[in-house]
Design a protein around this motif. Structure first.
Motif, short mmCIF file in Angstrom:
data_model
loop_
_atom_site.label_atom_id
_atom_site.label_comp_id
_atom_site.label_asym_id
_atom_site.label_seq_id
_atom_site.Cartn_x
_atom_site.Cartn_y
_atom_site.Cartn_z
N MET A 175 0.74 -1.33 0.21
CA MET A 175 -0.22 0.16 0.21
C MET A 175 0.93 1.28 -0.04
O MET A 175 2.47 1.26 0.77
N ALA A 176 -0.05 2.76 -0.52
CA ALA A 176 1.15 4.06 -0.67
C ALA A 176 1.34 4.20 1.07
O ALA A 176 0.04 4.13 1.55
N VAL A 177 1.93 4.71 1.41
CA VAL A 177 1.71 4.82 2.65
C VAL A 177 1.36 6.31 2.94
O VAL A 177 1.66 7.21 4.50
N PHE A 178 1.54 6.87 1.99
CA PHE A 178 1.85 8.45 1.99
C PHE A 178 1.04 8.86 0.70
O PHE A 178 1.03 8.37 0.35
N GLU A 179 -0.22 10.00 1.13
CA GLU A 179 -0.70 10.87 -0.24
C GLU A 179 0.21 11.94 0.02
O GLU A 179 -0.15 12.84 1.24
N VAL A 180 0.52 12.56 -0.93
CA VAL A 180 0.56 14.45 -1.23
C VAL A 180 -0.20 14.90 -2.02
O VAL A 180 0.13 14.64 -3.37
N LYS A 181 -0.40 15.65 -1.91
CA LYS A 181 -1.44 16.95 -2.75
C LYS A 181 0.03 18.07 -2.61
O LYS A 181 -0.37 18.85 -1.97
N ARG A 182 0.35 19.17 -4.55
CA ARG A 182 1.25 19.54 -4.35
C ARG A 182 0.76 20.80 -3.94
O ARG A 182 -0.60 21.29 -5.46
N GLY A 183 1.15 21.79 -3.63
CA GLY A 183 0.13 23.20 -3.79
C GLY A 183 1.33 24.92 -3.86
O GLY A 183 2.57 24.01 -3.58
N THR A 184 1.11 25.71 -3.62
CA THR A 184 2.39 27.09 -4.01
C THR A 184 1.73 28.20 -2.53
O THR A 184 2.68 28.44 -2.86
N SER A 185 0.97 27.32 -2.26
CA SER A 185 1.02 28.23 -0.70
C SER A 185 2.29 28.10 0.06
O SER A 185 3.16 26.87 -0.42
N PRO A 186 2.56 29.27 1.14
CA PRO A 186 3.58 28.47 2.07
C PRO A 186 3.23 27.53 2.74
O PRO A 186 4.37 27.23 3.81
N VAL A 187 2.35 27.83 3.27
CA VAL A 187 1.72 26.71 4.59
C VAL A 187 1.87 25.30 3.41
O VAL A 187 0.72 25.14 2.93
N ILE A 188 2.31 23.93 4.69
CA ILE A 188 1.96 22.87 4.52
C ILE A 188 1.05 22.30 5.39
O ILE A 188 1.36 22.00 6.33
N LEU A 189 -0.10 21.37 5.27
CA LEU A 189 -0.65 20.62 5.92
C LEU A 189 -0.45 19.32 6.27
O LEU A 189 -0.31 18.82 5.56
N GLY A 190 0.02 18.93 7.47
CA GLY A 190 0.47 17.79 8.14
C GLY A 190 -0.69 17.04 8.69
O GLY A 190 -1.37 17.54 8.92
N PHE A 191 -1.17 15.53 8.00
CA PHE A 191 -2.11 14.53 8.78
C PHE A 191 -1.29 13.19 9.20
O PHE A 191 -1.59 12.09 8.04
N PRO A 192 -0.74 13.18 10.60
CA PRO A 192 0.29 11.82 10.86
C PRO A 192 -0.70 11.24 11.65
O PRO A 192 -0.87 10.05 11.53
N HIS A 193 -2.32 11.36 11.64
CA HIS A 193 -2.53 10.31 11.82
C HIS A 193 -4.05 10.49 11.76
O HIS A 193 -4.93 10.04 12.25
N THR A 194 -4.46 10.41 10.77
CA THR A 194 -5.85 10.39 9.92
C THR A 194 -5.74 8.68 9.09
O THR A 194 -6.93 8.26 8.98
N GLY A 195 -5.15 8.84 9.16
CA GLY A 195 -5.06 7.15 8.44
C GLY A 195 -5.22 6.23 9.53
O GLY A 195 -5.75 6.00 10.20
N THR A 196 -5.60 5.15 8.40
CA THR A 196 -6.55 3.85 9.05
C THR A 196 -6.20 2.25 8.62
O THR A 196 -6.53 1.58 8.91
N ASP A 197 -5.46 2.60 7.36
CA ASP A 197 -3.72 1.38 6.97
C ASP A 197 -3.99 0.66 7.86
O ASP A 197 -2.55 1.43 8.50
N VAL A 198 -4.10 -0.37 8.02
CA VAL A 198 -3.36 -1.89 8.83
C VAL A 198 -2.96 -2.93 8.21
O VAL A 198 -4.14 -3.44 7.78
N PRO A 199 -2.14 -3.56 7.81
CA PRO A 199 -1.11 -4.02 6.93
C PRO A 199 -1.80 -5.62 7.72
O PRO A 199 -2.18 -5.39 8.61
#
Length: 266
Positions: free
Chosen positions: A1-25
């Protein structure tokens, strides 16, 4: 499985989401007990809550669950809050202190090494790459780390948690103007409570990346789940009406952070 998802933008702000995932091998899920398989300590629906609030924002989201390995913990296993109850790099219990693994099937050192290399490290490599990319555009980058938690968890803290819990490691991880814009906006949010550097002062992600002197700023927002969930119990449903009201204030916070960031000198 892909362990992360990235959506790229040009704002100086980056949102991190370390704990919304529910995938468990599957092999890991089979070792969880019935309590662990509930995945109760997920930051439920947070990526949905923030979706579309800020134009051209970059997002980096871990898809794996924190019971696989916690992407917001020091890879060396050092506690973020010495002397206080917390959960570790690979949790042995949930936030109530109740075991999540079947007897004798908790993670061993080999498991931790494997999960660091295959989950924790790839997520942070992706996050670090986006920080550098955004910084190359603006000369500065602001990591806004998105979290949520139940407001009543006696095992972790006394009393009731405020709605907005802002962490900057006591002002060390971002410019004072970013911190001020965030807490001022939160305090103006009618009907909500807020605190700066209270029980949650920013996790490992915020403390690791927040280096204002290099042009990289980081701030953590820990939201009480009562602000946007219908229930604190399964199925942890998203309350659209609650969320809509909250999103208005989160949008204001993000827009103010962006405006401050664009005014900072590299």
């Amino acid at each position: 499985m892909a362990v992360f998802e990235v959506k790229r933008g040009t704002s100086p702000v980056i949102l991190g989401f370390p704990h919304t995932g529910t995938d468990v091998p599957v092999d890991i899920r089979e070792r969880l007990n019935d309590n662990g398989r509930i995945l109760a300590d997920t930051d439920w629906h947070i990526h949905k809550l923030y979706d579309g609030l800020l134009d051209n924002v970059t997002t980096v989201r871990a898809t794996f669950h924190r019971y696989v390995i916690d992407a917001n913990r020091d890879p060396e296993g050092v506690s973020l809050y010495p002397g206080q109850n917390t959960t570790g790099l690979v949790p042995e219990t949930d936030f109530d202190g109740t075991p999540i693994w079947k007897d004798g099937q908790g993670p061993n050192q080999d498991d931790i090494v494997y999960r660091l290399a295959n989950f924790h490290a790839p997520y942070h490599a992706a996050l670090a790459a986006e920080i550098e990319r955004v910084k190359a555009i603006h000369g500065v980058a602001v990591l806004y780390d998105c979290h949520s938690i139940r407001s009543l968890i006696p095992f972790l803290f006394e009393g009731k948690l405020p709605d907005f819990n802002i962490g900057t490691d006591s002002g060390k991880t971002c410019d004072a103007a970013i911190e001020a814009a965030t807490i001022e906006s939160a305090r103006k949010a009618e009907g909500y409570t807020s605190i700066l550097n209270g029980r949650f002062k920013g996790g490992w992600t915020t403390r690791h990346y927040g280096r204002p002197d290099t042009g990289v700023h980081a701030i953590q927002m820990e939201l009480a789940q009562s602000t946007h969930l219908a229930s604190k119990a399964p199925p942890f449903a998203y309350d659209a009406a609650k969320a809509s009201r909250l999103r208005d204030h989160l949008k204001t916070i993000l827009e103010r952070i962006e405006a401050v960031a664009l005014g900072l000198k590299p």
